[in-house]
Design a protein around this motif. Structure first.
Motif, PDB file in Angstrom:
ATOM      1  N   GLY A 197       0.809  -1.211   0.000  1.00  0.00           N
ATOM      2  CA  GLY A 197       0.000   0.000   0.000  1.00  0.00           C
ATOM      3  C   GLY A 197       0.844   1.264   0.000  1.00  0.00           C
ATOM      4  O   GLY A 197       0.342   2.348   0.301  1.00  0.00           O
ATOM      5  N   VAL A 198       2.128   1.133  -0.358  1.00  0.00           N
ATOM      6  CA  VAL A 198       3.038   2.280  -0.389  1.00  0.00           C
ATOM      7  C   VAL A 198       2.972   2.911  -1.769  1.00  0.00           C
ATOM      8  O   VAL A 198       3.221   2.246  -2.782  1.00  0.00           O
ATOM      9  N   THR A 199       2.639   4.208  -1.822  1.00  0.00           N
ATOM     10  CA  THR A 199       2.460   4.874  -3.115  1.00  0.00           C
ATOM     11  C   THR A 199       3.363   6.087  -3.317  1.00  0.00           C
ATOM     12  O   THR A 199       3.367   6.671  -4.393  1.00  0.00           O
ATOM     13  N   ASP A 200       4.115   6.455  -2.260  1.00  0.00           N
ATOM     14  CA  ASP A 200       4.973   7.627  -2.403  1.00  0.00           C
ATOM     15  C   ASP A 200       6.056   7.613  -1.327  1.00  0.00           C
ATOM     16  O   ASP A 200       6.149   6.676  -0.515  1.00  0.00           O
ATOM     17  N   ARG A 201       6.849   8.652  -1.319  1.00  0.00           N
ATOM     18  CA  ARG A 201       7.970   8.761  -0.382  1.00  0.00           C
ATOM     19  C   ARG A 201       7.492   8.768   1.061  1.00  0.00           C
ATOM     20  O   ARG A 201       8.044   8.076   1.924  1.00  0.00           O
ATOM     21  N   GLU A 202       6.455   9.544   1.314  1.00  0.00           N
ATOM     22  CA  GLU A 202       5.975   9.689   2.690  1.00  0.00           C
ATOM     23  C   GLU A 202       5.484   8.360   3.261  1.00  0.00           C
ATOM     24  O   GLU A 202       5.852   7.967   4.376  1.00  0.00           O
ATOM     25  N   SER A 203       4.637   7.660   2.501  1.00  0.00           N
ATOM     26  CA  SER A 203       4.089   6.406   3.017  1.00  0.00           C
ATOM     27  C   SER A 203       5.175   5.340   3.157  1.00  0.00           C
ATOM     28  O   SER A 203       5.094   4.470   4.034  1.00  0.00           O
ATOM     29  N   LEU A 204       6.185   5.399   2.322  1.00  0.00           N
ATOM     30  CA  LEU A 204       7.286   4.437   2.430  1.00  0.00           C
ATOM     31  C   LEU A 204       8.057   4.648   3.722  1.00  0.00           C
ATOM     32  O   LEU A 204       8.299   3.701   4.492  1.00  0.00           O
ATOM     33  N   ILE A 205       8.471   5.873   3.979  1.00  0.00           N
ATOM     34  CA  ILE A 205       9.251   6.166   5.189  1.00  0.00           C
ATOM     35  C   ILE A 205       8.450   5.820   6.438  1.00  0.00           C
ATOM     36  O   ILE A 205       8.967   5.202   7.387  1.00  0.00           O
ATOM     37  N   GLN A 206       7.178   6.177   6.450  1.00  0.00           N
ATOM     38  CA  GLN A 206       6.338   5.894   7.616  1.00  0.00           C
ATOM     39  C   GLN A 206       6.164   4.388   7.821  1.00  0.00           C
ATOM     40  O   GLN A 206       6.210   3.892   8.953  1.00  0.00           O
ATOM     41  N   THR A 207       5.990   3.648   6.739  1.00  0.00           N
ATOM     42  CA  THR A 207       5.811   2.194   6.849  1.00  0.00           C
ATOM     43  C   THR A 207       7.057   1.530   7.395  1.00  0.00           C
ATOM     44  O   THR A 207       6.979   0.667   8.281  1.00  0.00           O
ATOM     45  N   VAL A 208       8.226   1.903   6.878  1.00  0.00           N
ATOM     46  CA  VAL A 208       9.477   1.279   7.340  1.00  0.00           C
ATOM     47  C   VAL A 208       9.716   1.573   8.819  1.00  0.00           C
ATOM     48  O   VAL A 208      10.051   0.670   9.595  1.00  0.00           O
ATOM     49  N   CYS A 209       9.523   2.803   9.204  1.00  0.00           N
ATOM     50  CA  CYS A 209       9.752   3.155  10.609  1.00  0.00           C
ATOM     51  C   CYS A 209       8.760   2.437  11.520  1.00  0.00           C
ATOM     52  O   CYS A 209       9.132   1.944  12.602  1.00  0.00           O
ATOM     53  N   SER A 210       7.507   2.349  11.091  1.00  0.00           N
ATOM     54  CA  SER A 210       6.490   1.692  11.910  1.00  0.00           C
ATOM     55  C   SER A 210       6.758   0.203  12.031  1.00  0.00           C
ATOM     56  O   SER A 210       6.696  -0.372  13.134  1.00  0.00           O
ATOM     57  N   MET A 211       7.071  -0.456  10.918  1.00  0.00           N
ATOM     58  CA  MET A 211       7.304  -1.893  10.928  1.00  0.00           C
ATOM     59  C   MET A 211       8.570  -2.262  11.685  1.00  0.00           C
ATOM     60  O   MET A 211       8.659  -3.339  12.280  1.00  0.00           O
ATOM     61  N   THR A 212       9.547  -1.364  11.660  1.00  0.00           N
ATOM     62  CA  THR A 212      10.782  -1.639  12.410  1.00  0.00           C
ATOM     63  C   THR A 212      10.509  -1.616  13.905  1.00  0.00           C
ATOM     64  O   THR A 212      11.017  -2.445  14.672  1.00  0.00           O
ATOM     65  N   ASP A 213       9.701  -0.674  14.327  1.00  0.00           N
ATOM     66  CA  ASP A 213       9.413  -0.539  15.764  1.00  0.00           C
ATOM     67  C   ASP A 213       8.434  -1.604  16.251  1.00  0.00           C
ATOM     68  O   ASP A 213       8.617  -2.180  17.324  1.00  0.00           O
ATOM     69  N   SER A 214       7.390  -1.871  15.494  1.00  0.00           N
ATOM     70  CA  SER A 214       6.375  -2.821  15.961  1.00  0.00           C
ATOM     71  C   SER A 214       5.597  -3.358  14.771  1.00  0.00           C
ATOM     72  O   SER A 214       4.540  -2.842  14.430  1.00  0.00           O
ATOM     73  N   GLY A 215       6.129  -4.395  14.172  1.00  0.00           N
ATOM     74  CA  GLY A 215       5.464  -4.990  13.023  1.00  0.00           C
ATOM     75  C   GLY A 215       4.668  -6.203  13.442  1.00  0.00           C
ATOM     76  O   GLY A 215       3.990  -6.218  14.484  1.00  0.00           O
ATOM     77  N   VAL A 251      13.259  -0.632   1.600  1.00  0.00           N
ATOM     78  CA  VAL A 251      14.117   0.526   1.308  1.00  0.00           C
ATOM     79  C   VAL A 251      14.796   0.368  -0.052  1.00  0.00           C
ATOM     80  O   VAL A 251      15.011   1.360  -0.763  1.00  0.00           O
ATOM     81  N   GLN A 252      15.127  -0.863  -0.435  1.00  0.00           N
ATOM     82  CA  GLN A 252      15.752  -1.062  -1.747  1.00  0.00           C
ATOM     83  C   GLN A 252      14.752  -0.796  -2.867  1.00  0.00           C
ATOM     84  O   GLN A 252      15.080  -0.154  -3.868  1.00  0.00           O
ATOM     85  N   TRP A 253      13.534  -1.287  -2.713  1.00  0.00           N
ATOM     86  CA  TRP A 253      12.520  -1.012  -3.734  1.00  0.00           C
ATOM     87  C   TRP A 253      12.177   0.468  -3.763  1.00  0.00           C
ATOM     88  O   TRP A 253      11.912   1.030  -4.827  1.00  0.00           O
TER      89      TRP A 253
END
Length: 580
Positions: free
Chosen positions: A399-417, A479-481
Motif C-alpha cells: 500500500g506504499v504509493t509515495d515517499r511519505e508512506s514508504l518512510i512511515q511504513t518502514v519506521c512503523s514496521m521496524t518498531d512494531s510490526g 528501502v531497496q525497492w
C-alpha cells in the motif's frame, strides 16, 4: 587388329581429355571477357588456378558467358557453391563473384546478385584473414565489385537501400572514380532516374552523418537507456530527452506551461529547468548550468550531467563508444557499512523477484525492461521498467504509493510490526494456567488446533526476540525497492534501514540464526502447519539454505562483530520527521 585400333582410340581420347587440365595448369589465368584487365587480380601460387578448382571456375565462366542464370541444381549448382567452404581462399571467392556478375547481368531487370554480393563480401573477409589490409589495393578491388553487386541487389521495389554515401566514401579512399565505378556492363540496367535518386539520397545521408557525429549513448548502471536516438553532444554536454534518463532514475517528469519549464521530482528533490535558460532551481534554490535546455522535434532536451549529478549520480564520458555512463554516487553515503547488511537481509525476496540473483541493490538493475508478467499481468501487452516494477510491488503488497508512506511504513514496521502481534499471542498463552491451556487446545478447531501449540513453542524458542527477523529483513527490501522506485536516494535508503540492521545485530549472533528466526516468523505469519519440523526443511527453508550456500559472500558472520556505521548527514529519525 581391331583390338589394337580400339585401344589406340581410347588412348587418344584420354589424351584429349587431359589436355584442357594440363593447359589450365600451365597457362596464367586471364580475366573473363566481361571484366577489364585493370579490374582483375591474380594471386600468384594460389591453388585456385590449378587442377579441379580451376576447371570448375572455367566451367562456370562458360555457363555464364552462354547467357544462363546462376545454377539452382545439378552439378553446376555444386560447383557454384564451392566458395562457401570454410577453407575457400579469397582468390576463389573473387573469381566466383566475377562469374556472378555475369549471371546477374543475364538476369536483366531482376538483378539477381545476392549470392554475387556475398561472394565479394566473403573475399574481403578471407583477404583480411590471409593477412591483407583494409587499405590495400586488393581489398579496394574487392570492395569495388562488392559495391557494384550491392547496387544491383538494391533494385527499385525492394526494401533494400543502396548507400550513396558509403560509395562516395569508398571512392574517395580508394582512388576510383564514379565513371570507373559505373563502367561495368552489369550496371547498364541501372536507370538514370535511379542514379538521380541515389544522388538525392546521398545528400540526405551526408546531412544525417553530420548529425550522427554529435549523437551519443547513455547507460545507467551499465544498462543501455533508450534515448530514441535523440541524445546529442552539444558544446561538450550530452543533451537527452527529459524523460529518458530521469524516469529511469525513478523521477516524476512534467512540463510547467506557465514557467515553460521541465519539472523533475525524485526522492524529495525538485528540479525546474526553464527552456532556453542556463539557470534552473533545485528545491527552489537557483543553480547555474553551462548549457540551456531546448526543444527539438517536440522533445524537451536537457543536459544529462546536471540531471544526474543533482540527483546524486556520477556521470563519466566514455569517448570510445560516445557514451555518457551514469552510476550511483555511493560516496555520498560516506563511510557506511550498511549496504552489506541490506543485501544479506533482503537476499531472499531479491532472489525470488530477480531471477535468482540477490546481488543487485534495489532488487533489479536500473534501466532494465521487462514483460508485463513482471507485475503479475502476463497476458497484458507492454513493457515495464525497473522503477515501474518497484512502484508496483510497493503499492500492490504494502500500500506504499509515495515517499511519505514508504518512510512511515518502514519506521512503523521496524518498531512494531508483525512481531508485536506475535508477542501479544505469546503473552496471552503464557498468561493461561495449565488447565486453561489444555481446555483451549481441547476446544480448538481448524487452524487454531495447530497454531496455539506452534505459537507457544516459538515463544519458548525465541523469548523476547520473538519473530523479529520476519519484520526486519523485509524492511531491507522496502528501502531497496523505494530506492529503485525513486522515492529514496541511496544514502536515505541505507539510513532508513539502520535501525533494523542494528536490531538484527543486537539480537542474533550469525546469519544462520537470524534466517532461522526469519523462517519461523514467516511460517507463523503465513499460518503454515509445520508442527515441530525443522524450519530449514519446510516451506521457504530449503530455498534459503541453497541461497546462503550459493551466495555465501553475502552472509559474513563477521558483520555481527563489527560496529554498524551510519550514513553521513541523515538518519531514519530525520527522514521520519521530514514527512510528518
Amino acid at each position: 587388329m581391331m583390338k589394337r585400333r580400339i585401344s589406340l582410340a581410347l588412348s587418344l581420347l584420354m589424351l584429349l581429355t587431359l589436355i584442357p587440365a594440363a593447359l589450365a595448369a600451365e597457362t596464367a589465368p586471364t580475366p573473363p571477357v566481361w571484366v577489364k584487365a585493370e579490374e582483375y587480380a591474380v594471386f600468384e601460387g594460389d591453388s585456385t588456378y590449378t587442377g579441379e578448382t580451376w576447371e570448375t571456375v572455367l566451367r562456370l565462366r562458360a555457363d555464364a558467358a552462354a547467357g544462363n542464370l546462376e545454377p539452382q541444381s545439378g552439378d553446376l549448382y555444386t560447383d557454384w557453391n564451392i566458395g562457401e567452404k570454410t577453407d575457400a581462399p579469397a582468390s576463389l571467392q573473387f573469381e566466383l563473384g566475377l562469374i556472378g556478375m555475369k549471371y546477374a547481368e543475364n538476369s536483366g531487370s531482376r538483378r539477381l546478385a545476392t549470392r554475387t554480393r556475398r561472394y565479394f563480401g566473403l573475399a574481403k573477409d578471407s583477404w583480411l584473414d590471409e593477412g591483407g589490409s583494409r587499405t590495400d589495393k586488393t581489398y579496394y578491388l574487392f570492395t569495388l565489385w562488392y559495391q557494384r553487386a550491392r547496387l544491383l541487389e538494391c533494385r527499385p521495389g525492394t526494401s533494400q537501400v543502396f548507400s550513396g554515401l558509403e560509395l562516395e566514401e569508398f571512392l574517395k579512399a580508394s582512388g576510383y572514380t564514379m565513371d570507373q565505378f559505373r563502367d561495368c556492363s552489369a550496371l547498364k540496367v541501372v536507370t538514370e532516374a535511379e542514379w538521380a535518386a541515389i544522388d538525392t539520397r546521398t545528400a540526405q545521408e551526408r546531412a544525417e552523418a553530420e548529425i550522427a557525429k554529435t549523437r551519443a549513448n547513455v547507460t545507467l548502471d551499465g544498462n543501455w537507456v533508450n534515448t530514441e536516438n535523440l541524445a546529442r553532444v552539444i558544446n561538450g554536454r550530452t543533451m537527452i530527452p527529459v524523460r529518458c534518463l530521469a524516469e529511469q532514475l525513478g523521477a516524476d517528469v512534467s512540463y510547467d506551461k506557465t514557467l515553460k519549464a521541465a519539472r523533475i521530482v525524485r526522492a524529495g528533490v525538485e528540479i525546474v529547468m526553464p527552456i532556453g535558460s542556463k539557470t534552473c532551481t533545485v528545491n527552489g534554490q537557483p543553480f547555474t548550468m553551462d548549457i540551456a535546455p531546448y526543444i527539438e522535434n517536440g522533445r524537451t532536451m536537457i543536459p544529462a550531467r546536471y540531471v544526474s549529478e543533482l540527483f546524486g549520480q556520477s556521470i563519466q564520458w566514455v569517448a570510445e563508444s560516445r557514451t555518457a555512463a551514469v552510476t550511483e554516487n555511493k560516496a555520498l553515503a560516506g563511510d557506511t557499512n550498511l549496504e552489506p547488511w541490506a543485501m544479506a537481509m533482503g537476499a531472499y525476496l531479491n532472489a525470488v523477484n530477480n531471477g535468482g540473483r540477490p546481488t543487485v541493490f534495489g532488487g533489479k538493475g536500473r534501466g532494465l525492461s521487462y514483460g508485463m508478467d513482471a507485475i503479475g499481468k502476463p497476458s497484458a501487452v507492454g513493457t515495464v521498467y525497473t522503477y515501474q516494477w518497484a512502484r508496483y510491488i510497493l503499492e500492490d503488497s504494502w500500500g506504499v504509493t509515495d515517499r511519505e508512506s514508504l518512510i512511515q511504513t518502514v519506521c512503523s514496521m521496524t518498531d512494531s510490526g508483525h512481531n508485536a502481534d506475535f508477542q501479544s499471542y505469546v503473552a496471552m498463552i503464557e498468561g493461561m494456567s495449565a488447565a486453561e491451556y489444555r481446555e483451549v487446545l481441547k476446544n480448538a478447531e481448524g487452524m487454531d488446533a495447530y497454531m496455539f501449540p506452534y505459537t507457544k513453542r516459538l515463544g519458548e524458542k525465541w523469548g523476547d526476540r520473538g519473530i523479529l527477523c520476519w519484520d526486519l529483513f523485509r524492511m531491507s527490501n522496502l528501502v531497496q525497492w523505494g530506492y529503485a522506485a525513486g522515492y529514496l536516494t541511496y544514502p536515505e535508503a541505507l539510513a532508513l534501514l539502520e535501525p533494523a540492521a542494528t536490531l538484527v545485530q543486537e539480537n542474533f549472533k550469525s546469519w544462520d540464526e537470524a534466517f532461522e528466526n526469519y523462517l519461523d516468523g514467516y511460517n507463523w505469519w503465513a499460518r503454515e502447519d509445520v508442527g515441530t519440523k525443522d524450519p530449514w526443511t519446510v516451506t521457504r527453508g530449503p530455498y534459503v539454505k541453497k541461497l546462503m550456500q550459493n551466495y555465501s559472500e553475502l552472509f559474513d558472520d563477521a558483520m555481527f562483530q563489527s560496529p554498524i556505521k551510519g550514513v553521513t548527514g541523515v538518519t531514519a529519525e530525520s527522514l521520519l520527521a521530514s514527512v510528518q
